[in-house]
Design a protein around this motif. Structure first.
Motif, short mmCIF file in Angstrom:
data_model
loop_
_atom_site.label_atom_id
_atom_site.label_comp_id
_atom_site.label_asym_id
_atom_site.label_seq_id
_atom_site.Cartn_x
_atom_site.Cartn_y
_atom_site.Cartn_z
N ARG A 128 -5.51 -2.44 5.86
CA ARG A 128 -4.55 -3.04 4.92
C ARG A 128 -4.84 -4.53 4.75
O ARG A 128 -4.29 -5.16 3.86
CB ARG A 128 -3.12 -2.87 5.45
N ASN A 129 -5.67 -5.08 5.60
CA ASN A 129 -5.98 -6.50 5.58
C ASN A 129 -7.45 -6.74 5.27
O ASN A 129 -8.20 -7.28 6.08
CB ASN A 129 -5.64 -7.14 6.93
N THR A 130 -7.88 -6.36 4.09
CA THR A 130 -9.29 -6.53 3.73
C THR A 130 -9.71 -7.99 3.80
O THR A 130 -10.86 -8.29 4.13
CB THR A 130 -9.59 -5.96 2.33
N ASP A 153 -9.66 -0.69 1.04
CA ASP A 153 -8.24 -0.94 1.19
C ASP A 153 -7.53 0.36 1.53
O ASP A 153 -7.78 1.40 0.92
CB ASP A 153 -7.67 -1.54 -0.09
N TYR A 154 -6.63 0.29 2.49
CA TYR A 154 -5.89 1.46 2.97
C TYR A 154 -5.18 2.19 1.83
O TYR A 154 -5.24 3.40 1.72
CB TYR A 154 -4.89 1.02 4.03
N SER A 166 -5.90 2.18 -1.36
CA SER A 166 -6.89 2.81 -2.22
C SER A 166 -7.41 4.10 -1.61
O SER A 166 -7.66 5.07 -2.30
CB SER A 166 -8.07 1.87 -2.48
#
Length: 75
Positions: free
Chosen positions: A48-50, A63-64, A66
């Motif tokens: 969640r923290n790209t 990304d989670y 996505s």
């Protein structure tokens, strides 16, 4: 559950650490181990923290949200 690091994971960690140090980038040690594990196992790093992982060489980020939209199985 503990995940034990093998030689390829340690080598990936060392490479990422050197890259960050050279570029004066601060990244948390646990995040470097996560990225190194993804590299070692040739899998994308789903998070969640790209932003925390952007710019790390060879690390494929996803990304989670996505991943969920694309119906990828997250284990």
């Amino acid at each position: 559950q503990r995940i034990h690091s093998d030689e390829p994971t340690v080598a990936a960690y060392a490479s990422l650490y050197a890259h960050c140090r050279k570029n004066r980038r601060v990244i948390a040690q646990p995040d470097l181990w996560i990225a190194a594990s993804a590299l070692r196992h040739h899998v994308p790093l789903i998070t969640r923290n790209t932003r925390d992982f952007e710019g790390l060489p060879e690390v494929v980020l996803m990304d989670y949200s996505s991943a969920l939209i694309n119906r990828l199985e997250i284990v």
